[in-house]
Design a protein around this motif. Structure first.
Motif, PDB file in Angstrom:
ATOM      1  N   LEU A 133       0.823  -1.213   0.000  1.00  0.00           N
ATOM      2  CA  LEU A 133       0.000   0.000   0.000  1.00  0.00           C
ATOM      3  C   LEU A 133       0.854   1.259   0.000  1.00  0.00           C
ATOM      4  O   LEU A 133       0.478   2.264  -0.624  1.00  0.00           O
ATOM      5  CB  LEU A 133      -0.944  -0.009   1.206  1.00  0.00           C
ATOM      6  CG  LEU A 133      -2.088  -1.019   1.136  1.00  0.00           C
ATOM      7  CD1 LEU A 133      -2.758  -1.184   2.490  1.00  0.00           C
ATOM      8  CD2 LEU A 133      -3.110  -0.608   0.079  1.00  0.00           C
ATOM      9  N   ILE A 134       1.979   1.241   0.693  1.00  0.00           N
ATOM     10  CA  ILE A 134       2.884   2.395   0.648  1.00  0.00           C
ATOM     11  C   ILE A 134       3.351   2.633  -0.773  1.00  0.00           C
ATOM     12  O   ILE A 134       3.373   3.775  -1.264  1.00  0.00           O
ATOM     13  CB  ILE A 134       4.076   2.192   1.597  1.00  0.00           C
ATOM     14  CG1 ILE A 134       3.615   2.140   3.055  1.00  0.00           C
ATOM     15  CG2 ILE A 134       5.100   3.325   1.428  1.00  0.00           C
ATOM     16  CD1 ILE A 134       4.695   1.688   4.030  1.00  0.00           C
ATOM     17  N   ARG A 135       3.711   1.555  -1.460  1.00  0.00           N
ATOM     18  CA  ARG A 135       4.154   1.688  -2.857  1.00  0.00           C
ATOM     19  C   ARG A 135       3.018   2.183  -3.742  1.00  0.00           C
ATOM     20  O   ARG A 135       3.220   3.033  -4.613  1.00  0.00           O
ATOM     21  CB  ARG A 135       4.666   0.345  -3.381  1.00  0.00           C
ATOM     22  CG  ARG A 135       6.051  -0.037  -2.895  1.00  0.00           C
ATOM     23  CD  ARG A 135       6.622  -1.166  -3.734  1.00  0.00           C
ATOM     24  NE  ARG A 135       5.807  -2.361  -3.644  1.00  0.00           N
ATOM     25  CZ  ARG A 135       6.150  -3.481  -3.003  1.00  0.00           C
ATOM     26  NH1 ARG A 135       7.311  -3.532  -2.368  1.00  0.00           N
ATOM     27  NH2 ARG A 135       5.353  -4.519  -2.987  1.00  0.00           N
ATOM     28  N   GLN A 144       2.087   8.167  -1.372  1.00  0.00           N
ATOM     29  CA  GLN A 144       2.198   9.607  -1.612  1.00  0.00           C
ATOM     30  C   GLN A 144       0.830  10.274  -1.675  1.00  0.00           C
ATOM     31  O   GLN A 144       0.632  11.367  -1.139  1.00  0.00           O
ATOM     32  CB  GLN A 144       2.969   9.886  -2.905  1.00  0.00           C
ATOM     33  CG  GLN A 144       3.261  11.368  -3.137  1.00  0.00           C
ATOM     34  CD  GLN A 144       4.102  11.977  -2.033  1.00  0.00           C
ATOM     35  OE1 GLN A 144       5.166  11.445  -1.684  1.00  0.00           O
ATOM     36  NE2 GLN A 144       3.656  13.088  -1.459  1.00  0.00           N
ATOM     37  N   GLN A 145      -0.128   9.606  -2.301  1.00  0.00           N
ATOM     38  CA  GLN A 145      -1.482  10.177  -2.351  1.00  0.00           C
ATOM     39  C   GLN A 145      -2.065  10.296  -0.950  1.00  0.00           C
ATOM     40  O   GLN A 145      -2.736  11.284  -0.621  1.00  0.00           O
ATOM     41  CB  GLN A 145      -2.400   9.298  -3.216  1.00  0.00           C
ATOM     42  CG  GLN A 145      -2.037   9.289  -4.693  1.00  0.00           C
ATOM     43  CD  GLN A 145      -1.192   8.081  -5.052  1.00  0.00           C
ATOM     44  OE1 GLN A 145      -0.294   7.685  -4.293  1.00  0.00           O
ATOM     45  NE2 GLN A 145      -1.455   7.502  -6.216  1.00  0.00           N
ATOM     46  N   ASP A 146      -1.808   9.298  -0.104  1.00  0.00           N
ATOM     47  CA  ASP A 146      -2.315   9.349   1.265  1.00  0.00           C
ATOM     48  C   ASP A 146      -1.649  10.475   2.050  1.00  0.00           C
ATOM     49  O   ASP A 146      -2.310  11.170   2.833  1.00  0.00           O
ATOM     50  CB  ASP A 146      -2.074   8.012   1.953  1.00  0.00           C
ATOM     51  CG  ASP A 146      -2.685   7.968   3.342  1.00  0.00           C
ATOM     52  OD1 ASP A 146      -3.922   7.916   3.433  1.00  0.00           O
ATOM     53  OD2 ASP A 146      -1.924   8.015   4.321  1.00  0.00           O
ATOM     54  N   PRO A 178      10.997  13.770   5.839  1.00  0.00           N
ATOM     55  CA  PRO A 178      11.970  13.589   4.761  1.00  0.00           C
ATOM     56  C   PRO A 178      11.413  12.870   3.545  1.00  0.00           C
ATOM     57  O   PRO A 178      12.079  12.779   2.504  1.00  0.00           O
ATOM     58  CB  PRO A 178      13.074  12.759   5.429  1.00  0.00           C
ATOM     59  CG  PRO A 178      12.362  11.972   6.476  1.00  0.00           C
ATOM     60  CD  PRO A 178      11.263  12.866   6.981  1.00  0.00           C
ATOM     61  N   GLY A 179      10.210  12.341   3.640  1.00  0.00           N
ATOM     62  CA  GLY A 179       9.605  11.576   2.553  1.00  0.00           C
ATOM     63  C   GLY A 179       8.789  10.439   3.127  1.00  0.00           C
ATOM     64  O   GLY A 179       8.515  10.383   4.327  1.00  0.00           O
ATOM     65  N   LEU A 180       8.366   9.518   2.276  1.00  0.00           N
ATOM     66  CA  LEU A 180       7.592   8.383   2.745  1.00  0.00           C
ATOM     67  C   LEU A 180       8.429   7.523   3.689  1.00  0.00           C
ATOM     68  O   LEU A 180       9.656   7.473   3.578  1.00  0.00           O
ATOM     69  CB  LEU A 180       7.123   7.541   1.560  1.00  0.00           C
ATOM     70  CG  LEU A 180       6.179   8.210   0.560  1.00  0.00           C
ATOM     71  CD1 LEU A 180       5.808   7.224  -0.548  1.00  0.00           C
ATOM     72  CD2 LEU A 180       4.923   8.742   1.233  1.00  0.00           C
TER      73      LEU A 180
END
Length: 317
Positions: free
Chosen positions: A105-107, A111-113, A132-134
């Protein structure tokens, strides 16, 4: 008059508590906001759900440092939602652990979440520039793994689909402490925008079989008796069933999403309207329940744009 979008008008500071449950288990509660868990073992510290940003995580770090100088060794993600995972960098932990479905789900939609939740919860995402990012795992597992923190056994379990398809719980079998993530809430409305509503009760039954003595929920204070643990699980299940049954009835009658929203929300409000984030959750919850009842098995991806369009459709008509 339509309500403000999601939680954009919620700005008041919340009361925070950090309490010890057992020799090794602690709970960090921020009045209606996501709850975090802490396990202090012989050789290090595990944080279960990290706060929304590294800046927001600093208070939890300080409270842990006041009781131990052991290093942060593990971060466990109970699921992929940004409000729970994007503070991970603050801890400098050796390992970040999540289930394989959560990694997927992260992949797929991490980013949308991130963009979606930052728009829904601006107060929780103060200090967003510190992210710093996901957050990516260093260890993933399929169904179950065990971590030994010195002499303390810590089980990390993916019991099934519910709040998301990747939900993970942490279980201390010797002390019977369960960290449930958002599979169980206490005095807070379950968010079901990414849920599998028909599966959720079966997953809760697996948690019941553990017979927890203490339960740290996704939101709200910890339960400290078996009876209170069961009451929280039963309350969550009751809400999930009422939500899905109401949406299914409307879909069966060929009602529109707006019609289902207008009929189901008042019925839920009678029993659950006093729970925190009720108004915030309802448009997202009804949307997902409607989709699942209509045969859309996997939750559609929420984006910042979809959030606003849905909210306007349901709140403004």
């Amino acid at each position: 008059m339509a309500r403000s979008f999601a939680s954009t008008d919620v700005n008041e500071e919340k009361e925070i508590s950090f309490e010890q449950l057992t020799e090794n288990a602690w709970v960090y509660v921020e009045e209606g906001d996501p709850t975090s868990g802490v396990v202090i073992g012989d050789d290090g510290v595990m944080v279960i759900d990290t706060r929304a940003t590294p800046i927001a995580a600093q208070d939890l770090k300080r409270r842990v440092a006041a009781i131990t100088d052991k290093p942060f060794k593990y971060v466990v993600l109970t699921h992929y939602h940004a409000v729970r995972v994007l503070g991970a960098a603050a801890y400098g932990a050796e390992h970040v652990i999540c289930s394989e479905p959560t990694h997927d789900l992260i992949r797929e939609r991490g980013q949308q979440d991130y963009d979606s939740e930052a728009g829904r919860f601006p107060r929780l995402f103060r200090g967003i520039e510190s992210i710093p990012g996901l957050t990516w795992p260093t260890i993933t597992f399929r169904e179950r793994m065990t971590v030994m923190m010195g002499g303390l056994e810590v089980q990390i379990i993916h019991p099934g689909r519910g709040h998301t398809k990747g939900d993970t719980v942490v279980w201390l079998p010797e002390q019977r402490v369960l960290f449930s993530g958002d599979l169980v809430e206490n005095g807070a409305t379950p968010y079901t925008g990414d849920a599998y509503l028909r599966d959720w009760p079966q997953t809760l039954e697996k948690l019941r079989q553990l017979q927890p003595r203490y339960l740290v929920p996704g939101r709200g204070p910890a339960m400290t008796t078996p009876e209170d643990c069961e009451a929280a699980m039963a309350g969550t299940e009751s809400f999930i069933r009422a939500l899905y049954e109401g949406a299914s009835q409307g879909v069966g009658q060929d009602q529109s999403l707006k019609q289902v929203y207008d009929s189901v929300v008042p019925r839920l409000e009678e029993k659950y309207g006093h729970w925190s984030i009720f108004d915030h959750c309802m448009p997202f919850d009804i949307s997902r329940a409607y989709d699942e009842a209509a045969g859309i098995e996997h939750p559609r991806i929420w984006t910042a744009e979809r959030d606003r369009e849905m909210w306007k459709q349901l709140e403004d008509g």
